[in-house]
Design a protein around this motif. Structure first.
Motif, PDB file in Angstrom:
ATOM      1  N   THR A 115      49.141  47.764  36.346  1.00  0.00           N
ATOM      2  CA  THR A 115      48.079  48.712  36.669  1.00  0.00           C
ATOM      3  C   THR A 115      46.913  48.015  37.355  1.00  0.00           C
ATOM      4  OG1 THR A 115      48.681  50.086  34.770  1.00  0.00           O
ATOM      5  CG2 THR A 115      46.495  50.418  35.713  1.00  0.00           C
ATOM      6  N   ALA A 116      46.528  46.865  36.829  1.00  0.00           N
ATOM      7  CA  ALA A 116      45.413  46.127  37.436  1.00  0.00           C
ATOM      8  C   ALA A 116      45.749  45.687  38.857  1.00  0.00           C
ATOM      9  CB  ALA A 116      45.060  44.913  36.575  1.00  0.00           C
ATOM     10  N   GLY A 117      47.029  45.445  39.130  1.00  0.00           N
ATOM     11  CA  GLY A 117      47.419  45.106  40.497  1.00  0.00           C
ATOM     12  C   GLY A 117      47.361  46.303  41.422  1.00  0.00           C
ATOM     13  N   VAL A 118      47.766  47.464  40.925  1.00  0.00           N
ATOM     14  CA  VAL A 118      47.799  48.670  41.752  1.00  0.00           C
ATOM     15  C   VAL A 118      46.399  49.158  42.095  1.00  0.00           C
ATOM     16  CG1 VAL A 118      48.449  51.116  41.771  1.00  0.00           C
ATOM     17  CG2 VAL A 118      50.068  49.409  40.942  1.00  0.00           C
ATOM     18  N   ILE A 119      45.488  49.123  41.122  1.00  0.00           N
ATOM     19  CA  ILE A 119      44.148  49.690  41.352  1.00  0.00           C
ATOM     20  C   ILE A 119      43.079  48.599  41.391  1.00  0.00           C
ATOM     21  CG2 ILE A 119      44.788  51.907  40.344  1.00  0.00           C
ATOM     22  CD1 ILE A 119      43.093  51.013  37.861  1.00  0.00           C
ATOM     23  N   ARG A 120      43.435  47.445  41.875  1.00  0.00           N
ATOM     24  CA  ARG A 120      42.501  46.318  41.930  1.00  0.00           C
ATOM     25  C   ARG A 120      41.167  46.721  42.567  1.00  0.00           C
ATOM     26  NH1 ARG A 120      43.928  40.904  42.086  1.00  0.00           N
ATOM     27  NH2 ARG A 120      46.088  41.584  42.384  1.00  0.00           N
ATOM     28  N   ASP A 121      41.217  47.412  43.709  1.00  0.00           N
ATOM     29  CA  ASP A 121      39.982  47.789  44.407  1.00  0.00           C
ATOM     30  C   ASP A 121      39.143  48.744  43.565  1.00  0.00           C
ATOM     31  OD1 ASP A 121      40.783  46.216  46.495  1.00  0.00           O
ATOM     32  OD2 ASP A 121      41.429  47.872  47.782  1.00  0.00           O
ATOM     33  N   ARG A 122      39.795  49.659  42.833  1.00  0.00           N
ATOM     34  CA  ARG A 122      39.053  50.593  41.979  1.00  0.00           C
ATOM     35  C   ARG A 122      38.373  49.840  40.828  1.00  0.00           C
ATOM     36  NH1 ARG A 122      40.898  56.037  42.488  1.00  0.00           N
ATOM     37  NH2 ARG A 122      41.973  56.220  44.477  1.00  0.00           N
ATOM     38  N   LEU A 123      39.052  48.827  40.306  1.00  0.00           N
ATOM     39  CA  LEU A 123      38.465  48.053  39.212  1.00  0.00           C
ATOM     40  C   LEU A 123      37.249  47.253  39.687  1.00  0.00           C
ATOM     41  CD1 LEU A 123      41.695  46.685  37.465  1.00  0.00           C
ATOM     42  CD2 LEU A 123      40.253  48.586  36.716  1.00  0.00           C
ATOM     43  N   THR A 124      37.350  46.657  40.857  1.00  0.00           N
ATOM     44  CA  THR A 124      36.203  45.897  41.368  1.00  0.00           C
ATOM     45  C   THR A 124      35.041  46.835  41.682  1.00  0.00           C
ATOM     46  OG1 THR A 124      37.147  45.940  43.600  1.00  0.00           O
ATOM     47  CG2 THR A 124      37.572  43.989  42.264  1.00  0.00           C
ATOM     48  N   SER A 125      35.345  48.010  42.215  1.00  0.00           N
ATOM     49  CA  SER A 125      34.282  48.990  42.480  1.00  0.00           C
ATOM     50  C   SER A 125      33.598  49.427  41.192  1.00  0.00           C
ATOM     51  CB  SER A 125      34.849  50.218  43.192  1.00  0.00           C
ATOM     52  OG  SER A 125      35.336  49.878  44.472  1.00  0.00           O
ATOM     53  N   ALA A 126      34.343  49.388  40.087  1.00  0.00           N
ATOM     54  CA  ALA A 126      33.790  49.781  38.790  1.00  0.00           C
ATOM     55  C   ALA A 126      33.157  48.621  38.044  1.00  0.00           C
ATOM     56  CB  ALA A 126      34.874  50.419  37.932  1.00  0.00           C
ATOM     57  N   GLY A 127      33.101  47.435  38.676  1.00  0.00           N
ATOM     58  CA  GLY A 127      32.343  46.337  38.100  1.00  0.00           C
ATOM     59  C   GLY A 127      33.135  45.164  37.560  1.00  0.00           C
ATOM     60  N   MET A 128      34.459  45.194  37.587  1.00  0.00           N
ATOM     61  CA  MET A 128      35.253  44.055  37.125  1.00  0.00           C
ATOM     62  C   MET A 128      35.411  43.084  38.278  1.00  0.00           C
ATOM     63  SD  MET A 128      38.895  44.147  35.086  1.00  0.00           S
ATOM     64  CE  MET A 128      39.484  42.712  34.173  1.00  0.00           C
ATOM     65  N   THR A 129      35.089  41.818  38.059  1.00  0.00           N
ATOM     66  CA  THR A 129      35.115  40.853  39.153  1.00  0.00           C
ATOM     67  C   THR A 129      36.550  40.488  39.521  1.00  0.00           C
ATOM     68  OG1 THR A 129      35.101  38.884  37.744  1.00  0.00           O
ATOM     69  CG2 THR A 129      32.957  39.862  38.297  1.00  0.00           C
ATOM     70  N   PRO A 130      36.803  40.130  40.782  1.00  0.00           N
ATOM     71  CA  PRO A 130      38.150  39.679  41.163  1.00  0.00           C
ATOM     72  C   PRO A 130      38.648  38.526  40.308  1.00  0.00           C
ATOM     73  CG  PRO A 130      36.833  40.112  43.121  1.00  0.00           C
ATOM     74  CD  PRO A 130      35.897  40.226  41.951  1.00  0.00           C
ATOM     75  N   ALA A 131      37.752  37.605  39.942  1.00  0.00           N
ATOM     76  CA  ALA A 131      38.169  36.475  39.104  1.00  0.00           C
ATOM     77  C   ALA A 131      38.626  36.944  37.728  1.00  0.00           C
ATOM     78  CB  ALA A 131      37.014  35.481  38.962  1.00  0.00           C
ATOM     79  N   ASP A 132      37.918  37.923  37.165  1.00  0.00           N
ATOM     80  CA  ASP A 132      38.315  38.446  35.855  1.00  0.00           C
ATOM     81  C   ASP A 132      39.622  39.227  35.941  1.00  0.00           C
ATOM     82  OD1 ASP A 132      36.290  37.309  34.429  1.00  0.00           O
ATOM     83  OD2 ASP A 132      35.119  39.147  34.159  1.00  0.00           O
ATOM     84  N   ILE A 133      39.841  39.932  37.039  1.00  0.00           N
ATOM     85  CA  ILE A 133      41.110  40.644  37.207  1.00  0.00           C
ATOM     86  C   ILE A 133      42.267  39.651  37.212  1.00  0.00           C
ATOM     87  CG2 ILE A 133      42.505  42.039  38.790  1.00  0.00           C
ATOM     88  CD1 ILE A 133      39.877  43.396  39.664  1.00  0.00           C
ATOM     89  N   GLU A 134      42.115  38.565  37.951  1.00  0.00           N
ATOM     90  CA  GLU A 134      43.183  37.563  38.010  1.00  0.00           C
ATOM     91  C   GLU A 134      43.388  36.899  36.657  1.00  0.00           C
ATOM     92  OE1 GLU A 134      45.362  37.099  40.424  1.00  0.00           O
ATOM     93  OE2 GLU A 134      44.330  38.853  41.238  1.00  0.00           O
ATOM     94  N   ALA A 135      42.289  36.564  35.963  1.00  0.00           N
ATOM     95  CA  ALA A 135      42.408  35.947  34.640  1.00  0.00           C
ATOM     96  C   ALA A 135      43.051  36.906  33.644  1.00  0.00           C
ATOM     97  CB  ALA A 135      41.027  35.510  34.151  1.00  0.00           C
TER      98      ALA A 135
END
Length: 270
Positions: A222-242
């Motif tokens: 899910t985090a891979g599919v909506i990566r851009d939505r998560l970053t727009s909502a405040g989750m950093t790219p580094a945190d998504i990868e971690a």
């Protein structure tokens, strides 16, 4: 669904693999529970059943085995991930815009769909499903109760794992809400079904998963599919990868989101 509010509509082409993983992971997490619910209710050999938004689940196949002399239909807007079964009529269908493929159903099963619809559409679809039941027929609605922020049971670094899951919980919840999803629907479905005249009982289920198992592969994909939505909502790219890396770690142990299975039975004829 083709409504533009659906969070996973029009996802980038390079996320197709993650999309498929999401559906497989959901089946791996929930099919056993859904099948147990259906077997507990019981299905006549001549029953007419429909599974709406079947995805990659085995629910339709389970019903076909139980209703061996009946009729089982499974629907979805994309049939690519759907499992084929010789006794299941699989059709492309949009529950928002298309009439149900029949009526007078003994059992209707819908999992993880209605929460994604805005309130008016959700209530209209729920009423459509309830009207399609025979007297005494059963409507099963299954939805998540989101609890990602309290998921971690064990991890190489508990505090860091809690921080990452909390960041995902906030960002994913915000993305879902912005797309029209109602995070309370998992609980409120019971009330909505009762208001339509159904006799409702609700059962909860959760599971425990280690990194790389279905309950961890679902948020990883899910985090891979909506990566851009998560970053727009405040989750950093580094945190998504971690976060995604942690979800594959065999040292991680999590509890899955609570699933609420609402079983609504239509009144019998007087």
């Amino acid at each position: 669904m083709t409504t533009s509010t659906y969070l996973f509509h029009d996802t980038p082409p390079d996320t197709r693999s993650d999309n498929a993983t999401m559906l497989d992971a959901l089946a791996g997490m929930l099919d056993l529970f859904s099948r147990r619910q259906i077997r507990r209710i019981g299905v006549r050999a001549d029953a007419r059943c429909v599974v709406v938004a079947v995805g990659a689940s085995c629910i339709a196949a389970t019903l076909a085995e139980m209703a061996s002399h009946g009729e089982v239909t499974a629907t979805d807007i994309d049939l690519t991930p759907c499992r084929r079964h010789p006794h299941v009529n699989l059709i492309r269908h949009n529950i928002l815009t298309d009439p149900l493929p029949g009526d007078a159903y003994d059992l209707i099963h819908v999992r993880l769909l209605l929460a994604h619809l805005p309130a008016r559409q959700r209530n209209t679809v729920l009423a459509k499903l309830a009207r399609a039941l025979v007297p005494g027929g059963v409507l099963i609605i299954e939805e998540f109760e989101p609890t990602w922020r309290t998921s971690v049971l064990s991890a190489p670094d508990l505090d860091e794992a809690d921080r990452l899951f909390a960041a995902y919980h906030r960002a994913f919840g915000a993305a879902l809400t912005a797309a029209g999803n109602d995070l309370r629907w998992g609980r409120r479905a019971h009330h909505a079904m009762h208001a339509l005249g159904l006799q409702v009982e609700t059962t909860g289920h959760t599971g425990t998963w280690t990194g790389g198992q279905p309950g961890c592969l679902l948020p990883h994909a899910t985090a891979g599919v909506i990566r851009d939505r998560l970053t727009s909502a405040g989750m950093t790219p580094a945190d998504i990868e971690a976060f995604r890396e942690l979800l594959l770690d065999p040292m991680l142990v999590v509890k899955g989101n609570l699933v609420l299975s609402h079983i609504g039975r239509a009144p019998t004829s007087s």
